[in-house]
Scaffold this motif. Structure first.
Motif, PDB file in Angstrom:
ATOM      1  N   CYS A  44      -2.318  38.972  66.432  1.00 24.00           N
ATOM      2  CA  CYS A  44      -1.294  38.539  65.483  1.00 24.00           C
ATOM      3  C   CYS A  44      -1.959  37.842  64.311  1.00 24.00           C
ATOM      4  O   CYS A  44      -2.883  37.047  64.493  1.00 24.00           O
ATOM      5  CB  CYS A  44      -0.317  37.564  66.140  1.00 24.00           C
ATOM      6  SG  CYS A  44       0.511  38.200  67.611  1.00 24.00           S
ATOM      7  N   TYR A  97      -1.263  36.730  59.747  1.00 25.64           N
ATOM      8  CA  TYR A  97      -0.410  36.736  58.564  1.00 25.64           C
ATOM      9  C   TYR A  97      -1.039  37.602  57.491  1.00 25.64           C
ATOM     10  O   TYR A  97      -2.239  37.593  57.282  1.00 25.64           O
ATOM     11  CB  TYR A  97      -0.232  35.311  58.024  1.00 25.64           C
ATOM     12  CG  TYR A  97       0.606  34.436  58.916  1.00 25.64           C
ATOM     13  CD1 TYR A  97       1.975  34.365  58.729  1.00 25.64           C
ATOM     14  CD2 TYR A  97       0.029  33.698  59.943  1.00 25.64           C
ATOM     15  CE1 TYR A  97       2.761  33.558  59.553  1.00 25.64           C
ATOM     16  CE2 TYR A  97       0.802  32.904  60.775  1.00 25.64           C
ATOM     17  CZ  TYR A  97       2.161  32.839  60.566  1.00 25.64           C
ATOM     18  OH  TYR A  97       2.930  32.056  61.380  1.00 25.64           O
ATOM     19  N   PHE A 105       2.699  39.576  60.254  1.00 26.78           N
ATOM     20  CA  PHE A 105       3.650  38.583  59.761  1.00 26.78           C
ATOM     21  C   PHE A 105       3.688  38.618  58.235  1.00 26.78           C
ATOM     22  O   PHE A 105       2.642  38.580  57.587  1.00 26.78           O
ATOM     23  CB  PHE A 105       3.251  37.180  60.235  1.00 26.78           C
ATOM     24  CG  PHE A 105       3.437  36.980  61.710  1.00 26.78           C
ATOM     25  CD1 PHE A 105       4.606  36.423  62.200  1.00 26.78           C
ATOM     26  CD2 PHE A 105       2.455  37.375  62.612  1.00 26.78           C
ATOM     27  CE1 PHE A 105       4.787  36.253  63.564  1.00 26.78           C
ATOM     28  CE2 PHE A 105       2.630  37.208  63.974  1.00 26.78           C
ATOM     29  CZ  PHE A 105       3.802  36.644  64.455  1.00 26.78           C
ATOM     30  N   SER A 126       8.375  39.171  61.064  1.00 28.88           N
ATOM     31  CA  SER A 126       7.254  39.650  61.871  1.00 28.88           C
ATOM     32  C   SER A 126       7.580  41.069  62.313  1.00 28.88           C
ATOM     33  O   SER A 126       8.751  41.430  62.484  1.00 28.88           O
ATOM     34  CB  SER A 126       7.030  38.760  63.093  1.00 28.88           C
ATOM     35  OG  SER A 126       8.151  38.793  63.958  1.00 28.88           O
TER      36      SER A 126
END
Length: 456
Positions: free
Chosen positions: A2, A4, A31, A37
């Motif tokens: 995960c 950004y 994200f 997301s």
């Protein structure tokens, strides 16, 4: 994994996607600022279960598609559930082979207009031209004829309707990249939102008028009138070629119910939106790549010339496009949990981004993905490849309904272009520009050289 990311619609943004694919090989969580997301997929083993899932399980997500709704309404592209199923059943006959065959003459005619303009420009010393500019107008010209039987003359003169189509496409991209404009309250009070409303008014007014006039004609005159067609020395009575609006007006579901004027307007607007930029992008990039690889260009031209060798006309008919051998992503919402390869699960309610670009540039599937090599698609080289390794028209129940239309137009335009012109690089660095379709910053410039028609 995960992390950004800020979406960048630039060459560097595409290079970042390339790095993602090389690093994570099949998928990652993504994200967009603090608000959104999603799960990004770029391997066929992970994409296939999602695209082949029933349309009731994977629905179009509003994050990306919602910006199009004020323009395209509740059309096939944006609808879900039973509404989508009914529309798909009603629209499918409009893309039958027998219908598409009639459009090939239009593709020839629109190509002729573009090529005449190119010859004039080359004769005036302006041999370097932006492919996107010319080809987008040509595909719009074709679509207006196929959809409305309307001769806009847009390849030679300006049009308020055409300008509005271009304006809407640009504004959708701009809104996607501005997080605060994702909220309707702010967007419709902004100058961009006001421009969007004005452009929508132009497009909707044009389409609504055509639909209402055509329905009135059908009520008074019946189905499209016949005309005389001379084939092989014989005069034959044939029905007038029905356009897209005719077909939608005449379509009925299993209960005998047709589409309302508002539903037809939405589908016609969607056909115009989905059919011009996508095909123009595909044609432009094919010509660009062939300009960079003269050996492949010569081979393609030889194939075209051989095909037309014994014909009295350069026009291609349906049999010729069949003999001649562009969305970047699809965003879906998982209504139920989906189980993927390797035991991975996409939870219910997840936004899933099928990265068609990432899938097509995945080095696990495509060795040297940045190398232009048409022979990858030779049957011998494709036999062990996943059915979802190459999905330019998506796949499954929500695949592109217009893919046969697009491929027929692409083949006609590329074939006639290669027969009439040699294309070489335009002398400008090409930087890719991912928008609704893949474009090039500042245009895609190529140099044109007119060719004499081959002597049989």
């Amino acid at each position: 994994m995960c992390f950004y990311l800020r979406m960048r619609s630039t060459e560097e943004g595409l290079q970042a996607v390339d790095q993602l694919v090389r690093t994570y090989s099949h998928s990652c969580s993504w994200f967009l600022g603090p608000f959104y997301s999603l799960v990004r997929l770029f391997h066929p083993d992970y994409i296939k279960p999602l695209l082949l899932a029933p349309a009731s399980i994977t629905v179009k997500d509003e994050l990306f598609y919602g910006f199009l709704r004020p323009w395209l309404g509740q059309s096939l592209l944006l609808s879900n559930g039973e509404d989508w199923s009914r529309r798909r059943r009603l629209l499918t006959p409009a893309f039958h082979f027998d219908i598409l065959k009639n459009y090939v003459k239009i593709f020839n005619h629109s190509s002729d207009i573009m090529h005449s303009k190119w010859r004039r420009l080359v004769a005036e010393g302006e041999s370097r031209q932006d492919m996107f500019n010319h080809i987008s107008l040509m595909t719009l010209d074709s679509l207006l004829r196929c959809t409305f039987s309307y001769n806009s003359n847009c390849q030679e003169s300006s049009s308020e309707y055409i300008a509005a189509i271009f304006e809407l496409s640009t504004l959708v991209i701009e809104r996607r990249g501005r997080i605060l404009h994702h909220w309707d309250y702010l967007y419709w009070r902004s100058p961009e939102g006001q421009r969007f409303k004005q452009a929508c008014s132009v497009v909707h007014g044009f389409t609504r008028t055509v639909v209402q006039e055509r329905r009135a004609q059908l009520l008074h005159r019946g189905e499209p009138e016949s005309h005389t067609d001379t084939t092989g020395g014989e005069e034959k009575k044939k029905k007038r070629v029905a356009d897209f609006i005719d077909l939608l007006l005449l379509s009925k579901d299993e209960d005998g119910h047709g589409l309302t004027d508002e539903e037809i307007k939405a589908e016609a607007d969607t056909f115009m939106f989905g059919g011009h930029d996508t095909t123009a992008s595909g044609i432009s990039w094919v010509l660009y790549n062939l300009s960079q690889h003269q050996d492949y260009q010569d081979r393609c031209r030889a194939e075209v010339n051989d095909l037309l060798q014994d014909r009295k006309t350069e026009d291609l008919d349906w049999s010729a496009p069949v003999c001649l051998s562009v969305r970047q992503s699809v965003c879906l919402l998982a209504c139920l949990s989906l189980f993927l390869s390797g035991g991975w699960v996409i939870p219910q309610g997840s936004i899933c981004l099928v990265s068609i670009y990432g899938n097509h540039h995945n080095p696990e599937i495509w060795p040297d993905p940045d190398v232009y090599n048409p022979m990858r698609f030779d049957p011998e080289n494709s036999k062990d490849r996943s059915s979802h390794a190459f999905i330019p028209f998506s796949s499954g129940p929500r695949n592109c309904i217009g893919q046969k239309f697009a491929m027929a137009e692409l083949r006609v335009v590329v074939a006639l272009t290669l027969r009439r012109f040699r294309l070489t690089p335009g002398g400008v660095e090409v930087r890719r520009l991912p928008q609704l379709v893949l474009r090039a910053e500042g245009g895609l410039w190529l140099t044109l050289e007119t060719l004499d028609a081959p002597q049989d």
